[in-house]
Design an enzyme around this catalytic site. Structure first.
Site, PDB file in Angstrom:
ATOM      1  N   CYS A  95       0.817  -1.213   0.000  1.00  0.00           N
ATOM      2  CA  CYS A  95       0.000   0.000   0.000  1.00  0.00           C
ATOM      3  C   CYS A  95       0.853   1.267   0.000  1.00  0.00           C
ATOM      4  CB  CYS A  95      -0.903  -0.013   1.227  1.00  0.00           C
ATOM      5  SG  CYS A  95      -1.802   1.524   1.513  1.00  0.00           S
ATOM      6  N   THR A 132      -8.903  -0.405   6.289  1.00  0.00           N
ATOM      7  CA  THR A 132      -7.711   0.046   5.588  1.00  0.00           C
ATOM      8  C   THR A 132      -6.467   0.050   6.482  1.00  0.00           C
ATOM      9  OG1 THR A 132      -8.186   2.359   6.170  1.00  0.00           O
ATOM     10  CG2 THR A 132      -9.095   1.537   4.092  1.00  0.00           C
ATOM     11  N   GLU A 145      -5.306   7.648   9.103  1.00  0.00           N
ATOM     12  CA  GLU A 145      -5.100   8.544   7.965  1.00  0.00           C
ATOM     13  C   GLU A 145      -3.597   8.755   7.796  1.00  0.00           C
ATOM     14  OE1 GLU A 145      -4.551  10.764   5.048  1.00  0.00           O
ATOM     15  OE2 GLU A 145      -6.614  10.085   5.366  1.00  0.00           O
TER      16      GLU A 145
END
Length: 329
Positions: A57, A128, A144
């Site tokens: 990622c 995520t 985040e």
């Protein structure tokens, strides 16, 4: 499960486009901050926090890089998921089974989703990475990436070895320029490759791919005059872009159809810049090209149903470049 245009079943976890064919990224849900203040809700403490990432990622990769460059390895633990995203999302795996991956030795989770449910039992958004976890309060502090790298940039400075204190990738005098360049690079490049690759209409694809390459030309022009995006100093703007450009030729050019040009042959200044960052001490060990390629080509079966993984890793980033005499940050 939902159905593709061909009638084949598509797992909900990889159904990211909207009805108009556009990809719209989810807004992160956990937005607290770790602070140097000992009276803060989440005060900086050695060994208290844990970082969950995927080597594949690009958003998680940012946090891993800043953790490394700031010397936070011994203060903040790390868990790495399996490169393959299956129906249940990111999964933990033994390094014996998947080299580079780890088990979750903090929460004992099998899947990242379990970490989210432990923090918020009613959580209903996507699962995520990255995740910054507080072992003391047993909750997610932040998921985040742009905020986690700012936390790592300064919150733990008093706990760091002397050689790392004061290193900043968000210097006060450059903050307006960093914020401005981050904004358009995020929209058209970092997220632009995804908006191109996950588009399900021709118009959505062409609009976003065109905007992407317009921005790449703009970046190439900047780097024809500057060593880094904002001059001679490496900032978070460079690190945020680097994780996308690193993946561009081996993944986004083919897999996401971002194929008007390659970095290796079409952007000499960007290639020099990528090599220079890659060759900084500590950066190479944050890059796992096997995880990167296998994740995209094997997880996104709606794009690549055969799961065949291409051979190329992109340009040779070890090729020597002229390096600055002093550390650029």
């Amino acid at each position: 499960m939902s159905s593709s245009k061909s009638g084949a079943a598509v797992p909900e976890i990889t159904k990211w486009h909207s009805k108009d064919g556009e990809f719209r990224r989810q807004v992160s849900s956990f937005r607290s901050l770790v602070e140097a203040d000992p009276n803060a809700e989440f005060p900086a403490e050695a060994g208290r926090y844990h970082l969950y990432i995927s080597y594949a990622c690009p958003w998680a990769h940012r946090t891993l890089i800043v953790r490394k460059l700031k010397g936070l390895d011994s203060l903040i633990g790390l868990s790495v998921v399996h490169y393959l995203m299956g129906p249940n999302g990111w999964e933990f795996s033994s390094p014996d089974d998947v080299p580079g991956a780890t088990l979750d030795d903090v929460n004992g989770a099998k899947y990242v989703r379990e970490v989210y449910f432990k923090a918020e039992p009613e959580y209903s958004a996507r699962f995520t990475v990255p995740i910054l976890w507080d072992k003391k309060k047993q909750t997610i502090v932040n998921n985040e990436s742009s905020e986690i790298i700012r936390i790592f940039n300064s919150a733990f400075d008093e706990l760091l070895a002397p050689e790392y204190r004061g290193i900043t990738f968000y210097p006060e005098e450059l903050r307006p320029q960093i914020d401005e360049i981050n904004e358009w690079i995020y929209d058209t490049v970092n997220n632009g490759v995804y908006k191109s690759g996950f588009a399900t209409t021709q118009s959505a694809y062409e609009k976003n791919c065109t905007a992407l390459f317009q921005s790449l030309e703009r970046i190439e022009e900047i780097l024809s005059k500057n060593e880094f995006l904002l001059g001679k100093r490496l900032t978070e703007a460079d690190l945020r872009l680097f994780t996308t450009i690193l993946r561009f030729d081996p993944v986004y050019h083919g897999h996401f159809k971002c194929n008007l040009k390659q970095i290796a042959t079409g952007y000499p200044n960007m290639l020099r810049w990528t090599r220079e960052i890659y060759q900084l001490p500590g950066i190479k060990e944050t890059v796992n090209m096997e995880h990167i390629k296998k994740h995209y080509y094997m997880s996104h079966t709606q794009i690549n149903p055969t799961q065949v993984v291409p051979l190329s890793n992109g340009p040779d980033l070890n090729e020597p470049v002229v390096k600055p005499a002093t550390r650029p940050y």
